[in-house]
Design an enzyme around this catalytic site. Structure first.
Site, PDB file in Angstrom:
ATOM      1  N   GLU A  40      76.475   0.864  12.147  1.00 60.08           N
ATOM      2  CA  GLU A  40      77.777   1.354  12.609  1.00 60.08           C
ATOM      3  C   GLU A  40      77.876   1.229  14.129  1.00 60.08           C
ATOM      4  O   GLU A  40      78.937   0.884  14.666  1.00 60.08           O
ATOM      5  CB  GLU A  40      77.957   2.811  12.178  1.00 60.08           C
ATOM      6  CG  GLU A  40      79.333   3.386  12.491  1.00 60.08           C
ATOM      7  CD  GLU A  40      79.339   4.112  13.825  1.00 60.08           C
ATOM      8  OE1 GLU A  40      80.393   4.125  14.498  1.00 60.08           O
ATOM      9  OE2 GLU A  40      78.284   4.668  14.185  1.00 60.08           O
ATOM     10  N   ASP A  44      80.784  -1.136  15.589  1.00 59.15           N
ATOM     11  CA  ASP A  44      81.798  -0.567  16.482  1.00 59.15           C
ATOM     12  C   ASP A  44      82.067  -1.511  17.647  1.00 59.15           C
ATOM     13  O   ASP A  44      83.217  -1.741  18.036  1.00 59.15           O
ATOM     14  CB  ASP A  44      81.324   0.795  16.975  1.00 59.15           C
ATOM     15  CG  ASP A  44      82.306   1.418  17.958  1.00 59.15           C
ATOM     16  OD1 ASP A  44      83.432   1.726  17.546  1.00 59.15           O
ATOM     17  OD2 ASP A  44      81.938   1.589  19.135  1.00 59.15           O
ATOM     18  N   ASP A 113      83.359   4.870   9.600  1.00 60.53           N
ATOM     19  CA  ASP A 113      82.009   4.451   9.986  1.00 60.53           C
ATOM     20  C   ASP A 113      81.494   3.363   9.045  1.00 60.53           C
ATOM     21  O   ASP A 113      80.824   2.419   9.484  1.00 60.53           O
ATOM     22  CB  ASP A 113      81.056   5.647   9.951  1.00 60.53           C
ATOM     23  CG  ASP A 113      81.272   6.597  11.122  1.00 60.53           C
ATOM     24  OD1 ASP A 113      82.010   6.224  12.055  1.00 60.53           O
ATOM     25  OD2 ASP A 113      80.714   7.710  11.087  1.00 60.53           O
ATOM     26  N   GLU A 116      82.924  -0.004   9.963  1.00 62.22           N
ATOM     27  CA  GLU A 116      82.261  -0.565  11.144  1.00 62.22           C
ATOM     28  C   GLU A 116      80.845  -1.026  10.823  1.00 62.22           C
ATOM     29  O   GLU A 116      80.401  -2.064  11.315  1.00 62.22           O
ATOM     30  CB  GLU A 116      82.254   0.466  12.268  1.00 62.22           C
ATOM     31  CG  GLU A 116      83.650   0.762  12.813  1.00 62.22           C
ATOM     32  CD  GLU A 116      83.654   1.827  13.887  1.00 62.22           C
ATOM     33  OE1 GLU A 116      84.638   1.895  14.635  1.00 62.22           O
ATOM     34  OE2 GLU A 116      82.676   2.596  13.980  1.00 62.22           O
TER      35      GLU A 116
END
Length: 214
Positions: A40, A44, A113, A116
């Protein structure tokens, strides 16, 4: 996990070389140490890079301020979560018992999350070219993914405490200034008062000779 492989093929258009990487990308920390948190972290940054480049190329004349406002909306946790729900991702997120009982797979934080982390796994397994596509493009999804989501009591209680963010159209670069210009306003001609006729023959005569409708 052939079903997961099929899901990734249908939704991401990617046949993974390392399926365990994507299993980890869908594993919440409540299951154990081998969770999606590191992926994650990577995903991101990947999402941010892809979106920033997309906005830079698509809105060539916009200043940095407007691009930043668009960027913040597109990379927000809520947007990622909405995308995740749209492809049926909550059903694939692995949770511990308590998190599952709390309905964590429907929360914006967890679903966002997971989206990502999938992007992070996709970068490692397929490269950056798997994350980008030239526009315009048509994106579709399987109708079977449109399953009802049931609200759980814990999420209802959390929603009551969650502050609502108010976003103005200007913050999103949307111009809502009125574009309608009134040129003229006039009343319709007044109608004359009705009359009574003594018989049908008179009525027919007036409709034929005066109103000229028959």
């Amino acid at each position: 996990m052939s079903e997961l492989r099929d899901f990734l093929r249908e939704t991401l258009g990617h046949d993974p070389d390392d399926l365990s990487l994507f299993e980890r990308a869908l594993t919440h920390a409540s299951v154990g140490k081998d969770s999606y948190e590191r992926l994650e972290f990577l995903g991101d940054r990947v999402v941010g890079l892809v979106i920033a480049r997309l906005l830079y190329e698509r809105f060539e004349k916009e200043p940095e301020g407007k691009l930043s406002r668009r960027y913040n909306v597109l990379v927000s946790r809520e947007t990622c979560a909405e995308i995740g729900r749209g492809i049926g991702l909550p059903a694939w997120i692995r949770l511990g018992k308590q998190a599952r009982d709390d309905g964590a797979n429907q929360s914006d934080n967890v679903v966002g999350d997971a989206v990502e982390s999938l992007m992070g796994a996709l970068l490692i397994d397929g490269g950056l070219e798997k994350l980008t596509i030239k526009l315009p493009a048509v994106v579709t999804t399987d109708l079977r993914l449109n399953e009802p989501r049931y609200v759980t009591l814990p999420n209802i209680m959390k929603a009551k405490k969650k502050p609502l963010e108010t976003v103005k159209p200007a913050d999103l670069g949307v111009d809502v200034a009125p574009r309608i210009k009134t040129l003229k306003v006039s009343e319709p001609p007044k109608r004359s008062a009705g009359i009574k006729v003594p018989d049908v023959a008179t009525l027919v005569s007036k409709l034929k000779n005066e109103a000229k409708v028959i």
